[in-house]
Design an enzyme around this catalytic site. Structure first.
Site: not given
Ligand code: TXE
Length: 469
Positions: A243, A277
Site C-alpha cells: 500500500e 494515504c
Molecule cells: O516512508 P518509508 P517515509 C509517503 C509520504 C512520505 C513519504 C516518505 O509521501 O512523505 O512516503 O515517508 C520502512 N526495507 N508515505 O520516509 O521510508 C520504514 O522504516 C524495509 C505514504 O516515512 O516508506 C518505515 O517503517 N522497510 C504512506 C516504513 O518503511 C523499510 C505512509 C515506511 O517508511 C525500508 C508513510 C527498506 N529498505 C509515508 N526503508 C502511506 N501509504 O500512507 C524504510 N523502511
C-alpha cells in the site's frame, strides 16, 4: 527517562542501542525507543517461526476468541494508547484524531474475528470433488508507517494471526513507542511468539523483509521503499501486500451545492493534517463553482483550532516529523514562487512542526504541489472547464489509490466514477474505508487488498484437496 523495549516470544527484550523520541507539538522528550540489530531480527523471526506450527494447529474458533480478547485489551487501554499516539504522532485526542484511531483499531480487530473463510467446493461431478482450503502462509513481516501507527499495524497484524500466521512487526522509526506499548499489552492475551517486534529504520526493515524465513510481507509506506521491498523479496519469494500511498483527485461536478459538500471535502483533505494515504490531494472544481467551493472551505479552515492535541479543544495538530514538515513547506514555497494564490488559515504555535491549513489557488496540473504527493495540509484547487478534462487530469498521474466525485446527484457522479483509475472511487465522501470493504491501490499505489474476506485471503495460501470418487 522511560526506556521502551521490543517483544520477542512473549518476553520484553532490551537492545544495546536506543533513539530518543520527541513530541512533534512541543519538542518534549517521550523516552528511549529500542534500535534492533540484524541479529535481533533473526531472533524475532526465529521466535515467530517456532510459534507458528502450534498457532496454525489451534482451531479456527480458538483464534477467533484470541482476536476478540485482543479487541478487549485495545478497548480497555484506549485512553492510555490514544494519549501516547497524540504525544508521539501529533494527531489530536479530539475530532478524527487519536481516540478515533483507537476506535478504528478496535473495529478492525473485531471484524476479522467475526469473519469466516470456510473450505469451498470449487468443482464436483460424478468422478471427483475438489475443495479449496485456505491455509496460513507462515511468518508475516509487517512494516508500518508513522501516519496512523497503531491502526495500520492492526490492519497488518490481525488478519495475519486470525488466519494462523505469526508476525514480526517493525513500527516506523518516527513512531515506535505507542506501537511497542500496544504490542506489549496485546501480548498479555496471545501465546508467546505469535506477535513479535523489531525496531529501527530502513536498515532493519530491509533485514526483516529480505530474511529467508519470511513467508509474507505487508507494507504501507512510500513507493521508493515499496520497490526496495519487492527486490528484497527475491530472497524469500514472499508474496507482498503493498500500500504505497497516492495522490487522490476529487472532482466536484458542475453546479454542486458547495455548502453541502464542504465539510466532507475539508476532512477528506485535512484528516490527520493531510498525512493519510487516501486523502484528497488534488481538488478539481468547475470554473463556475470555483469561488463558492473556495469560500466554503476557507470558512471551515478559519474555524479550526490548531495546537497541541493534548488540549481537547484542538482539532488540528502538527506534522509528524521534520522530513514531512520540510517537504510540505518546500512544495508550498514552490507554488508561491510560481504565482499561485496561497491562502493560509489558523494561528500556528511557535513550537513544533505546525503549519497553517493552506488552500492553494491559481494552480495547474504539472506544478509540483499537484504532481507530487504532499502528504500534508496544503490543498491545490484546480479549475476545470469540461468533465473530460477533469477526468483526464485525475487519471494522468501514476498514483491510483483513491479518488472521489462530488455531486448533488449520485447517479450522475457514478458515471464519472467508473472512468477514474483508482482502487476505490468514493461518491460524496473520501477516504471512507470500512473493515468489511476491500481496500488497495491501482497503478503505482501498489497491489493486493486489505480488509474483509479478500484481506483474509491475502494472508493465506490456497490448498486444494482433490478426491477421486
Ligand atoms: O516512508 P518509508 P517515509 C509517503 C509520504 C512520505 C513519504 C516518505 O509521501 O512523505 O512516503 O515517508 C520502512 N526495507 N508515505 O520516509 O521510508 C520504514 O522504516 C524495509 C505514504 O516515512 O516508506 C518505515 O517503517 N522497510 C504512506 C516504513 O518503511 C523499510 C505512509 C515506511 O517508511 C525500508 C508513510 C527498506 N529498505 C509515508 N526503508 C502511506 N501509504 O500512507 C524504510 N523502511
Amino acid at each position: 527517562m522511560q526506556t521502551y523495549s521490543n517483544s520477542v516470544y512473549g518476553e520484553s527484550v532490551e537492545t544495546p542501542e536506543h533513539q530518543e523520541i520527541f513530541n512533534p507539538a512541543t519538542g518534549d522528550s517521550l523516552g528511549l525507543a529500542p534500535i534492533s540489530s540484524e541479529s535481533d531480527v533473526g531472533s524475532a523471526v526465529n521466535a515467530a517461526r517456532k510459534a507458528q506450527p502450534d498457532w496454525a494447529r489451534t482451531s479456527d474458533q480458538e483464534r477467533r476468541d484470541a482476536v476478540v480478547r485482543v479487541a478487549q485489551v485495545l478497548e480497555e487501554n484506549s485512553e492510555y494508547l490514544a494519549e501516547l499516539i497524540t504525544r508521539e504522532q501529533g494527531k489530536p485526542l479530539s475530532g478524527p484524531g487519536s481516540r478515533f484511531e483507537m476506535q478504528a483499531s478496535v473495529g478492525w480487530t473485531q471484524v476479522p474475528a467475526a469473519l469466516e473463510l470456510p473450505p469451498e467446493i470449487v468443482y464436483e461431478d460424478e468422478e471427483r470433488k475438489d475443495t479449496l482450503h485456505r491455509v496460513p502462509l507462515g511468518v508475516v513481516a509487517a512494516i508500518a508507517p508513522w501516519n496512523w501507527p497503531l491502526m495500520i499495524a492492526i490492519w497488518q497484524i490481525i488478519p495475519s494471526i486470525r488466519m494462523g500466521n505469526t508476525v514480526v512487526l517493525k513500527p516506523s522509526e518516527y513512531t515506535p513507542i505507542a506501537t511497542l506499548e500496544m504490542v506489549r499489552l496485546i501480548n498479555q492475551v496471545l501465546p508467546p511468539g505469535v506477535l513479535n517486534t523489531v525496531s529501527g529504520d530502513g536498515r532493519i526493515g530491509a533485514a526483516l523483509t529480505s530474511h529467508p524465513d519470511i513467508d509474507k510481507i505487508m507494507f504501507t509506506g512510500s513507493e521508493a521503499t515499496g520497490r526496495r521491498i519487492i527486490e528484497a523479496s527475491t530472497r524469500n519469494l514472499a508474496p507482498i501486500t503493498l500500500e504505497l500511498g497516492g495522490n487522490d483527485a476529487a472532482i466536484v461536478l458542475p453546479g454542486t451545492d458547495a455548502s453541502a459538500i464542504a465539510e466532507g471535502l475539508f476532512w477528506g483533505a485535512f484528516l490527520n493534517m493531510g498525512q493519510t494515504c487516501a486523502c484528497i490531494k488534488r481538488l478539481y472544481v468547475h470554473e463556475s463553482d470555483y469561488e463558492a467551493v473556495v469560500n466554503a472551505l476557507s470558512n471551515l479552515a478559519q474555524q479550526m483550532p490548531i495546537g497541541d492535541g493534548m488540549d481537547e479543544n484542538n482539532l488540528i495538530g502538527p506534522l509528524q516529523n521534520k522530513m514531512q514538515y520540510d517537504k510540505v513547506k518546500d512544495l508550498v514555497a514552490d507554488a508561491r514562487a510560481n504565482g499561485c494564490e496561497i491562502m493560509e488559515f489558523g494561528t500556528v504555535p511557535d513550537t513544533g512542526y505546525f503549519l497553517p491549513l493552506t488552500l492553494v489557488g491559481n494552480i495547474r496540473d504539472g506544478q509540483r504541489l499537484v504532481d507530487e504527493e504532499q502528504f500534508g495540509p496544503a490543498l491545490p484547487i484546480i479549475r476545470y472547464q469540461s468533465l473530460d478534462e477533469a477526468v483526464a487530469s485525475a487519471n494522468r498521474l501514476d498514483a491510483g489509490l483513491g479518488a472521489s466525485v462530488w455531486a448533488d446527484d449520485p447517479e450522475q457522479a457514478q458515471q464519472v466514477a467508473v472512468r477514474l483509475e483508482a482502487g476505490t472511487v468514493w461518491i460524496n465522501q473520501h477516504g471512507a474505508i470500512h473493515p468489511m470493504v476491500p481496500f488497495g491501490g491501482n497503478k503505482a499505489s501498489g497491489y493486493g487488498v486489505e480488509f474483509g474476506l479478500e484481506g483474509l485471503k491475502a494472508v493465506t495460501q490456497p490448498r486444494v484437496i482433490s478426491i477421486k470418487k
